[in-house]
Design a protein around this motif. Structure first.
Motif, PDB file in Angstrom:
ATOM      1  N   ALA A 118      -9.570   2.254  -4.853  1.00  0.00           N
ATOM      2  CA  ALA A 118      -9.459   3.196  -5.785  1.00  0.00           C
ATOM      3  C   ALA A 118     -10.019   4.350  -5.009  1.00  0.00           C
ATOM      4  O   ALA A 118     -10.804   4.043  -3.977  1.00  0.00           O
ATOM      5  CB  ALA A 118     -10.364   2.754  -7.099  1.00  0.00           C
ATOM      6  N   VAL A 119      -9.447   5.552  -5.283  1.00  0.00           N
ATOM      7  CA  VAL A 119      -9.991   6.798  -4.652  1.00  0.00           C
ATOM      8  C   VAL A 119     -10.165   7.689  -5.855  1.00  0.00           C
ATOM      9  O   VAL A 119      -9.294   8.132  -6.761  1.00  0.00           O
ATOM     10  CB  VAL A 119      -8.927   7.271  -3.692  1.00  0.00           C
ATOM     11  N   VAL A 120     -11.484   8.036  -5.655  1.00  0.00           N
ATOM     12  CA  VAL A 120     -11.693   9.148  -6.693  1.00  0.00           C
ATOM     13  C   VAL A 120     -11.888  10.366  -5.862  1.00  0.00           C
ATOM     14  O   VAL A 120     -12.461  10.710  -4.912  1.00  0.00           O
ATOM     15  CB  VAL A 120     -13.155   8.905  -7.133  1.00  0.00           C
ATOM     16  N   PRO A 121     -11.195  11.437  -6.479  1.00  0.00           N
ATOM     17  CA  PRO A 121     -10.958  12.891  -5.515  1.00  0.00           C
ATOM     18  C   PRO A 121     -12.333  13.316  -5.706  1.00  0.00           C
ATOM     19  O   PRO A 121     -13.385  13.475  -6.384  1.00  0.00           O
ATOM     20  CB  PRO A 121      -9.988  13.476  -6.597  1.00  0.00           C
ATOM     21  N   GLU A 167      -6.918   5.225 -13.443  1.00  0.00           N
ATOM     22  CA  GLU A 167      -6.100   6.418 -12.867  1.00  0.00           C
ATOM     23  C   GLU A 167      -6.624   6.555 -11.313  1.00  0.00           C
ATOM     24  O   GLU A 167      -5.747   7.247 -10.841  1.00  0.00           O
ATOM     25  CB  GLU A 167      -6.488   7.496 -13.686  1.00  0.00           C
ATOM     26  N   HIS A 168      -7.562   5.977 -11.156  1.00  0.00           N
ATOM     27  CA  HIS A 168      -8.188   6.239  -9.716  1.00  0.00           C
ATOM     28  C   HIS A 168      -7.477   5.136  -8.758  1.00  0.00           C
ATOM     29  O   HIS A 168      -7.633   5.106  -7.597  1.00  0.00           O
ATOM     30  CB  HIS A 168      -9.326   6.227  -9.549  1.00  0.00           C
ATOM     31  N   VAL A 169      -6.880   3.951  -9.090  1.00  0.00           N
ATOM     32  CA  VAL A 169      -6.348   2.843  -8.368  1.00  0.00           C
ATOM     33  C   VAL A 169      -5.111   3.386  -7.575  1.00  0.00           C
ATOM     34  O   VAL A 169      -4.300   3.738  -8.108  1.00  0.00           O
ATOM     35  CB  VAL A 169      -6.164   1.510  -9.372  1.00  0.00           C
ATOM     36  N   VAL A 170      -5.288   2.916  -6.408  1.00  0.00           N
ATOM     37  CA  VAL A 170      -4.118   3.292  -5.426  1.00  0.00           C
ATOM     38  C   VAL A 170      -3.729   2.255  -4.736  1.00  0.00           C
ATOM     39  O   VAL A 170      -2.554   2.149  -4.520  1.00  0.00           O
ATOM     40  CB  VAL A 170      -4.647   4.314  -4.126  1.00  0.00           C
ATOM     41  N   ARG A 171      -4.224   1.071  -4.577  1.00  0.00           N
ATOM     42  CA  ARG A 171      -3.678  -0.220  -4.254  1.00  0.00           C
ATOM     43  C   ARG A 171      -4.027  -1.344  -5.022  1.00  0.00           C
ATOM     44  O   ARG A 171      -5.458  -1.459  -5.032  1.00  0.00           O
ATOM     45  CB  ARG A 171      -3.998  -0.292  -2.531  1.00  0.00           C
ATOM     46  N   MET A 193      -3.780  12.630  -5.805  1.00  0.00           N
ATOM     47  CA  MET A 193      -3.115  11.456  -5.740  1.00  0.00           C
ATOM     48  C   MET A 193      -1.529  11.802  -5.891  1.00  0.00           C
ATOM     49  O   MET A 193      -1.057  12.251  -7.012  1.00  0.00           O
ATOM     50  CB  MET A 193      -3.576  10.408  -6.607  1.00  0.00           C
ATOM     51  N   LYS A 194      -0.668  11.175  -4.917  1.00  0.00           N
ATOM     52  CA  LYS A 194       0.586  11.511  -4.926  1.00  0.00           C
ATOM     53  C   LYS A 194       1.259  10.165  -4.719  1.00  0.00           C
ATOM     54  O   LYS A 194       1.224   9.577  -3.736  1.00  0.00           O
ATOM     55  CB  LYS A 194       1.163  12.488  -4.067  1.00  0.00           C
ATOM     56  N   ALA A 195       2.253   9.540  -5.713  1.00  0.00           N
ATOM     57  CA  ALA A 195       3.108   8.483  -5.348  1.00  0.00           C
ATOM     58  C   ALA A 195       4.355   8.836  -4.281  1.00  0.00           C
ATOM     59  O   ALA A 195       4.768  10.192  -4.190  1.00  0.00           O
ATOM     60  CB  ALA A 195       3.845   8.075  -6.546  1.00  0.00           C
ATOM     61  N   LEU A 196       4.696   7.937  -3.280  1.00  0.00           N
ATOM     62  CA  LEU A 196       5.435   8.376  -2.364  1.00  0.00           C
ATOM     63  C   LEU A 196       6.615   7.665  -2.444  1.00  0.00           C
ATOM     64  O   LEU A 196       6.891   6.385  -2.642  1.00  0.00           O
ATOM     65  CB  LEU A 196       4.887   7.914  -1.033  1.00  0.00           C
ATOM     66  N   LEU A 197       7.637   8.364  -2.642  1.00  0.00           N
ATOM     67  CA  LEU A 197       9.217   7.811  -3.022  1.00  0.00           C
ATOM     68  C   LEU A 197       9.912   8.936  -1.955  1.00  0.00           C
ATOM     69  O   LEU A 197      10.420   9.820  -2.345  1.00  0.00           O
ATOM     70  CB  LEU A 197       9.636   8.111  -4.526  1.00  0.00           C
ATOM     71  N   PRO A 198      10.588   8.030  -1.000  1.00  0.00           N
ATOM     72  CA  PRO A 198      11.578   8.631   0.061  1.00  0.00           C
ATOM     73  C   PRO A 198      12.618   9.113  -0.972  1.00  0.00           C
ATOM     74  O   PRO A 198      13.211   8.365  -1.853  1.00  0.00           O
ATOM     75  CB  PRO A 198      11.868   7.726   0.987  1.00  0.00           C
ATOM     76  N   PRO A 199      13.607  10.091  -0.349  1.00  0.00           N
ATOM     77  CA  PRO A 199      14.608  10.676  -1.027  1.00  0.00           C
ATOM     78  C   PRO A 199      15.719   9.534  -0.961  1.00  0.00           C
ATOM     79  O   PRO A 199      16.073   8.839  -0.271  1.00  0.00           O
ATOM     80  CB  PRO A 199      15.128  11.673  -0.196  1.00  0.00           C
ATOM     81  N   GLY A 200      16.365   9.409  -2.280  1.00  0.00           N
ATOM     82  CA  GLY A 200      17.334   8.356  -2.419  1.00  0.00           C
ATOM     83  C   GLY A 200      16.988   7.106  -2.729  1.00  0.00           C
ATOM     84  O   GLY A 200      17.859   6.196  -3.055  1.00  0.00           O
ATOM     85  N   GLY A 232      -6.983  11.337  -1.442  1.00  0.00           N
ATOM     86  CA  GLY A 232      -8.212  12.058  -0.608  1.00  0.00           C
ATOM     87  C   GLY A 232      -9.301  11.867  -1.673  1.00  0.00           C
ATOM     88  O   GLY A 232      -9.364  12.248  -2.804  1.00  0.00           O
ATOM     89  N   GLY A 233     -10.611  11.302  -1.190  1.00  0.00           N
ATOM     90  CA  GLY A 233     -11.761  11.390  -1.785  1.00  0.00           C
ATOM     91  C   GLY A 233     -12.619  10.237  -1.641  1.00  0.00           C
ATOM     92  O   GLY A 233     -12.509   9.504  -0.527  1.00  0.00           O
ATOM     93  N   ARG A 234     -13.393   9.494  -2.454  1.00  0.00           N
ATOM     94  CA  ARG A 234     -14.390   8.702  -2.157  1.00  0.00           C
ATOM     95  C   ARG A 234     -13.555   7.444  -2.567  1.00  0.00           C
ATOM     96  O   ARG A 234     -13.019   7.091  -3.598  1.00  0.00           O
ATOM     97  CB  ARG A 234     -15.394   8.892  -3.087  1.00  0.00           C
ATOM     98  N   MET A 235     -13.769   6.518  -1.674  1.00  0.00           N
ATOM     99  CA  MET A 235     -12.896   5.194  -1.701  1.00  0.00           C
ATOM    100  C   MET A 235     -13.886   4.195  -2.343  1.00  0.00           C
ATOM    101  O   MET A 235     -15.249   4.172  -1.971  1.00  0.00           O
ATOM    102  CB  MET A 235     -12.395   4.711  -0.285  1.00  0.00           C
ATOM    103  N   ILE A 236     -13.218   3.197  -2.989  1.00  0.00           N
ATOM    104  CA  ILE A 236     -13.958   2.079  -3.637  1.00  0.00           C
ATOM    105  C   ILE A 236     -13.087   0.824  -3.618  1.00  0.00           C
ATOM    106  O   ILE A 236     -11.937   1.199  -3.788  1.00  0.00           O
ATOM    107  CB  ILE A 236     -14.070   2.515  -5.267  1.00  0.00           C
ATOM    108  N   PHE A 237     -13.737  -0.058  -3.022  1.00  0.00           N
ATOM    109  CA  PHE A 237     -13.118  -1.418  -2.768  1.00  0.00           C
ATOM    110  C   PHE A 237     -13.478  -2.560  -3.559  1.00  0.00           C
ATOM    111  O   PHE A 237     -14.857  -2.540  -3.837  1.00  0.00           O
ATOM    112  CB  PHE A 237     -13.167  -1.798  -1.478  1.00  0.00           C
ATOM    113  N   THR A 238     -12.849  -3.326  -4.242  1.00  0.00           N
ATOM    114  CA  THR A 238     -13.494  -4.551  -4.951  1.00  0.00           C
ATOM    115  C   THR A 238     -13.203  -5.911  -3.911  1.00  0.00           C
ATOM    116  O   THR A 238     -12.108  -5.830  -3.324  1.00  0.00           O
ATOM    117  CB  THR A 238     -12.563  -4.853  -6.518  1.00  0.00           C
ATOM    118  N   ALA A 239     -13.782  -6.950  -4.137  1.00  0.00           N
ATOM    119  CA  ALA A 239     -13.449  -8.118  -3.751  1.00  0.00           C
ATOM    120  C   ALA A 239     -12.408  -8.678  -4.526  1.00  0.00           C
ATOM    121  O   ALA A 239     -11.871  -8.142  -5.482  1.00  0.00           O
ATOM    122  CB  ALA A 239     -14.967  -9.102  -3.874  1.00  0.00           C
TER     123      ALA A 239
END
Length: 130
Positions: A126-129, A68-72, A1-8, A22-29
């Protein structure tokens, strides 16, 4: 997992602009702040948020995932004013339960939620690698 932060760009406070994973995705209602008996544990947004996060973590645990697996996360709140007034308590609760892991997030004020007593509802990905 990598946080995306454009330069500047300044580092966001309490969330990430984007996450690559990347990995197995999990979604909650949409999860609200009630307990296992569908009783709301608090009337206020900050109190309900604690239960929403506990509920979310319980759901994620069923799939072998943790904070730690939560992406959004998408937060729906019924009062922007209450959210802003209680932001320090909300932040402290978030860090206590989720740690210093800050996924891509949105907070949206809505006119109402389907559960009349709900002050906040959160959807989580969430995404579990592999």
């Amino acid at each position: 997992m990598k946080a995306l932060l454009p330069p500047g760009w300044p580092r966001p406070k309490g969330y990430s602009n984007g996450i690559a994973a990347g990995g197995r995705m999990i979604f909650t209602a949409g999860v609200v702040g009630w307990d296992e008996q569908e009783r709301f544990v608090a009337e206020d947004l900050a109190g309900q948020l604690r239960q929403v996060l506990l509920n979310t973590l319980a759901i994620l645990k069923e799939a072998g995932a943790g904070p730690e697996h939560v992406v959004r996360m998408t937060w729906y709140v019924t009062s922007r004013d209450e959210y802003m007034r209680d932001i320090a308590q909300i932040g402290a609760t978030y860090r206590e339960l989720m740690g210093k892991h800050f996924p891509a997030m949105a907070v949206v004020q809505v006119a109402a939620l389907v559960e009349p007593a709900a002050r906040v509802e959160i959807e989580t990905t969430a995404v579990v690698p592999d």
